[in-house]
Design a protein around this motif. Structure first.
Motif, PDB file in Angstrom:
ATOM      1  N   MET A 156       0.831  -1.199   0.000  1.00  0.00           N
ATOM      2  CA  MET A 156       0.000   0.000   0.000  1.00  0.00           C
ATOM      3  C   MET A 156       0.872   1.258   0.000  1.00  0.00           C
ATOM      4  N   GLY A 157       0.302   2.347  -0.486  1.00  0.00           N
ATOM      5  CA  GLY A 157       1.034   3.595  -0.585  1.00  0.00           C
ATOM      6  C   GLY A 157       0.892   4.472   0.647  1.00  0.00           C
ATOM      7  N   ASN A 158       1.653   5.565   0.664  1.00  0.00           N
ATOM      8  CA  ASN A 158       1.621   6.573   1.724  1.00  0.00           C
ATOM      9  C   ASN A 158       2.043   6.049   3.094  1.00  0.00           C
TER      10      ASN A 158
ATOM     11  N   ALA B 135      -6.790   1.126   3.282  1.00  0.00           N
ATOM     12  CA  ALA B 135      -6.914   1.272   1.829  1.00  0.00           C
ATOM     13  C   ALA B 135      -7.131   2.725   1.432  1.00  0.00           C
ATOM     14  N   CYS B 136      -7.932   3.446   2.207  1.00  0.00           N
ATOM     15  CA  CYS B 136      -8.191   4.852   1.883  1.00  0.00           C
ATOM     16  C   CYS B 136      -6.932   5.689   2.079  1.00  0.00           C
ATOM     17  N   VAL B 137      -6.162   5.376   3.116  1.00  0.00           N
ATOM     18  CA  VAL B 137      -4.899   6.082   3.354  1.00  0.00           C
ATOM     19  C   VAL B 137      -3.936   5.825   2.201  1.00  0.00           C
ATOM     20  N   SER B 138      -3.911   4.598   1.713  1.00  0.00           N
ATOM     21  CA  SER B 138      -3.013   4.222   0.631  1.00  0.00           C
ATOM     22  C   SER B 138      -3.261   5.025  -0.635  1.00  0.00           C
TER      23      SER B 138
ATOM     24  N   LEU C   6      -4.760  11.196  -2.241  1.00  0.00           N
ATOM     25  CA  LEU C   6      -3.876  12.098  -2.967  1.00  0.00           C
ATOM     26  C   LEU C   6      -3.400  13.253  -2.093  1.00  0.00           C
ATOM     27  N   SER C   7      -4.236  13.684  -1.151  1.00  0.00           N
ATOM     28  CA  SER C   7      -3.820  14.763  -0.252  1.00  0.00           C
ATOM     29  C   SER C   7      -2.653  14.326   0.616  1.00  0.00           C
ATOM     30  N   MET C   8      -2.690  13.077   1.102  1.00  0.00           N
ATOM     31  CA  MET C   8      -1.595  12.578   1.921  1.00  0.00           C
ATOM     32  C   MET C   8      -0.335  12.384   1.094  1.00  0.00           C
ATOM     33  N   GLU C   9      -0.507  12.096  -0.178  1.00  0.00           N
ATOM     34  CA  GLU C   9       0.659  11.942  -1.057  1.00  0.00           C
ATOM     35  C   GLU C   9       1.401  13.272  -1.206  1.00  0.00           C
ATOM     36  N   VAL C  10       0.631  14.364  -1.279  1.00  0.00           N
ATOM     37  CA  VAL C  10       1.228  15.695  -1.405  1.00  0.00           C
ATOM     38  C   VAL C  10       1.637  16.236  -0.034  1.00  0.00           C
TER      39      VAL C  10
END
Length: 434
Positions: A105-107, A165-168, A171-175
């Motif tokens: 998962m991302g972030n 899953a939502c955290v992953s 897009l706001s958390m990615e930035v």
């Protein structure tokens, strides 16, 4: 006819992203071909590859029933529960070569292979929102009496299994990694929406004043699409905003409340967003004269480099931004009618399928349902609202008029009746025990 579970085993190729930070080596891809029935899960395929080919593959899992949320991964670039994703569905969503691509998962930082550090991001942010009830005083001698709809309302957020899953996919958390995030803010609504909680204003004020709080969400809908339990995190964030601004009257230091007020006013007046006015009104006040306020002028000047890059790249239409969109009078009147209908309601309507039990995709089952379907397809939201109003009027009339034409009180719902009868029932129980 064979069912989906009767199909014979097939070969599936998994492309797993491998990474061990402790080794110092760069991430790499590892491919394994396994043989399983198409209805079996991606998790089973990963476990088979680990058992048969490489025992060092890292994957976190537990219940295998889409309950614990442990096996969150990315399948073909999309967040998913590995135990809840069938192999045939994963293969059909893969690229032309049919290889199922599995990534962590991302972030969130990777611990090893498909295992991410939930403590460093997800759980840290959950702790940030005070995830427990702060009881009102005085505490009742018996249980709290809460309406049925009030508790069903927060049930949607209680359905969260903390899979991340939502955290992953946020897009706001990615930035901005400091953004509190969709999972934590959905958890925050679970207590803000609970009528037993005594700290609603304090919770909302804290989340509104935080630059990385409720106004840091960009409405990208990625968390809504990612959630395997239909918690609708973005919807919960929007509800936190509405309660904070409309109900509690909170004006945040991040200009979130002023930005929303300016946006809705501009859409009402022009039918579409008026970009040149939005920035100045968000910082200088919701009027045409806002651009002359020092705060607005300062923000406009600091935004000039971004505007210039947008114009040069062709992403920004300077004429439309300065002059605004021009809508036909009929269309603009239609937009204003929507505003009048919504704002004319005696109280705000919050759509929560956990409460209404209805979805626009459900086929109509009676006359009112058929009217709803026709309204939705023809005139949109206004017609649906009119259909609701007519349906409510018929229901009220039927409840007020008995068979012989006499007037009678509207029957109480089971939830309301049980709440009203509780004190009498307690008294009768005490008399009986006495």
């Amino acid at each position: 006819m064979a069912t989906s579970t009767d199909r014979p085993p097939e070969e599936f190729t998994l492309r797993v992203r491998r990474y061990n930070p402790e080794s110092g080596a760069a991430p790499y891809w590892d491919e394994h071909t396994i043989e399983l029935e198409p209805h079996r899960s991606v998790l089973e395929a990963i476990l088979q590859a680990r058992d048969r080919f490489d025992g060092s593959i890292g994957i976190r899992c537990s219940c295998r029933q889409a309950i614990c949320g442990s096996c969150g991964v990315r399948v073909n670039g999309e967040p998913a529960l590995a135990c809840h994703t069938h192999l045939d569905a994963a293969k059909s969503s893969a690229e032309s070569d049919g290889v199922i691509v599995i990534e962590p998962m991302g972030n969130m930082p990777v611990i090893k292979d498909l295992i991410v550090d939930m403590d460093a991001v997800h759980w840290k942010k959950i702790e940030r929102v005070t995830p427990w009830l702060i009881a009102k005083e005085p505490v009742p001698k018996r249980e709290y009496l809460v309406s049925h709809d009030a508790m069903v309302d927060v049930t949607q957020t209680m359905a969260c299994i903390q899979c991340g899953a939502c955290v992953s996919d946020c897009l706001s958390m990615e930035v901005d990694p400091g953004f509190i995030g969709p999972a934590a803010l959905a958890k925050a609504y679970r207590f803000v929406g609970d009528p037993r909680d005594a700290a609603q204003f304090d919770r909302l004020n804290d989340l509104a004043q935080d630059p990385q709080g409720i106004f840091d969400c960009t409405h990208c809908f990625k968390c809504v699409e990612a959630c395997p339990k239909d918690v609708n995190p973005m919807g919960q964030i929007m509800r936190l905003r509405r309660i904070a601004t409309a109900d509690q009257g909170i004006v945040d230091r991040n200009n979130g409340e002023r930005h929303e007020a300016a946006f809705t006013t501009l859409v009402r007046d022009y039918g579409l967003n008026y970009e040149a006015e939005l920035l100045s009104r968000s910082y200088g006040g919701n009027s045409w004269f806002a651009k002359f306020k020092p705060a607005a002028g300062k923000e406009l000047l600091s935004s000039l480099p971004v505007i210039l890059r947008g114009v040069l790249s062709g992403k920004f239409n300077l004429r439309l931004a300065l002059l605004g969109h021009k809508l036909a009078k009929r269309d603009l009147d239609g937009v204003r009618t929507i505003y009048d209908t919504v704002e004319g309601r005696p109280e705000r309507v919050e759509l929560n399928l956990y409460v209404t039990g209805r979805d626009e995709d459900e086929p109509p089952t009676d006359a009112s349902g058929a009217e709803r379907a026709r309204a939705a397809s023809s005139d949109g939201a206004l017609a649906v609202a009119a259909a609701d109003a007519r349906s409510d009027e018929v229901t009220d009339a039927a409840a007020e008029t008995t068979a012989d034409g006499a007037t009678d009180a509207t029957p109480a719902t089971p939830a309301d009746a049980s709440e009203r009868e509780t004190p009498q029932a307690d008294a009768r129980a005490e008399e009986t025990s006495g």
